[in-house]
Every structure is written in C-alpha cells, then in structure tokens.
Design an enzyme around this catalytic site. Sequence first.
Site: not given
Length: 255
Positions: A142-143
């Site tokens: 995830h960013s």
Amino acid sequence: MPKNRNTFSSDASAALRAWGRRAASRAVHRGWRWVQQAGAVTAEHPGPYRFRRIGPATRLAFPLGTVFGERWIELGDHCIIGEQVTLTAGMMPGLDLGPDPVLRLGNGVVLGRGSHVVASQPVTFGDDVFCGPYVYVTSDNHSYDDPHQPIGRQWPRSAPVSIGSGSWLGTGAVILPGARLGRNVVVAAGAVVRGEVPDHAVVAGAPAKVVRRWEAATGWIPPLRTAPPVPIPSEMTADQLKALAEPPSLPDADH
C-alpha cells in the site's frame, strides 16, 4: 417416594450414546480425510484450476486458499503447498497480465499452511525454498502519498521479488516488494524483509537485518553456538529410521 430406576438400562443407554459418538467421530474424520484426498490439486487432478504449469509430484493440499490468475502461475516439480495457501497473480481476477509468467515456484518448494504469495510483478522462488506456516510474500504494498485519500484506495507500489534457492523462511516472515534474497538465506520467524540479502545470511527483526553470515575464508560470523547435527548415515534404510522413532518396549512386569 423415590422412583425405582433401572440401573442396567441407564448404563446400557449411556454406553450406547458413547458408542454412537465414537462412531460418528470416526466417520467424520474418515470422511474429511477422503475429502482432503479428493480435493487435493495435482497435475493429474487439477480440479477447476488451470495453472500455466504443475510439475510432477507437486500437490496443493485441500482446502486451498484464494487462487486466481493461474494462467500466469508456474509450479515446479515435487512442490508441497499446504492447506489454506493463497496463490494469486494480478491485482484481481480476470486481468490480462501478458505472455510471461508472473509467479514461479522452483522445484521442491514447500509453502506452509496459511501462507500467502501475492504477485502482480514477477515473484520467483528458487529450488528447495522451504517456508513455515503463515509466510507472506508480495510484490505489492500500500502507498500513502496522498494524505487526503484512504490508504486502501491509493494505487500500491509494486516491485519484483526473488527468493534464492535453498532458503528457509520462518513462521510469519513477511517478504516485501523489491526484496532479493540470495541462496541459502535464513529468514527468522516474524522478520520483515525488504531490499537485498546476500547469500548464506541469517536475517531477523522488523525491518530485518543481517545477524549472521557465512564467508568461505572465515566460516560463520558470529560463530554458531551449537555443534552441527550428525547426518543420517547414507546406508540407513527407511525401516531402520522407523525403528529409531518407535519408543522402546517396556520389560514384562512378571519378570
């Protein structure tokens, strides 16, 4: 006045109920073993799955975890995939990932129960990689660049992952995008690995760091604290090994 009870009838009824429970238990366990055998996935019996390749003697135990993108998954020879193992290629089912495989397991790979391998970029296991239960290997993370958007809605960062032949991943190890593990690497239980790990290294911690390494000129640094195990003699037969595992018989009480 207390009522008379038929003690014999009561005991017989209790014995019958106990027998019924034992019989039901045996039937359930026999039935589940049959289901496990019938539901296992092999090259000869792939069930509904159409992997790019399943090597001979490779077996995926039933029940499987989440599996999709099989067209881009190659499984080598003599692999053991435990129960509830997730194998996915692509962010979601139904994507076209191109002509090349995305997830590759070499020969003799073992994935322990409940492990997850999630790949949208190439993820490669070398030969004879052994994984304990609940290992997580992924090419995607995830960013959180945009502080105004939920993290789960932001496009993830992705990078290829490679795990060198002969490596051992302990229970609960996490291998993150971009990780490149050399040959015969030991990943301690619960370690979180990113970046490059050299051959013949032991890594531990979160984030993982090299805690021991083997060099041809010096051996293990720092030195191993225990003596190496004595190997099984090559001439020992399977029956002899089985006899060693059996407990010794007790002497006759009458003598």
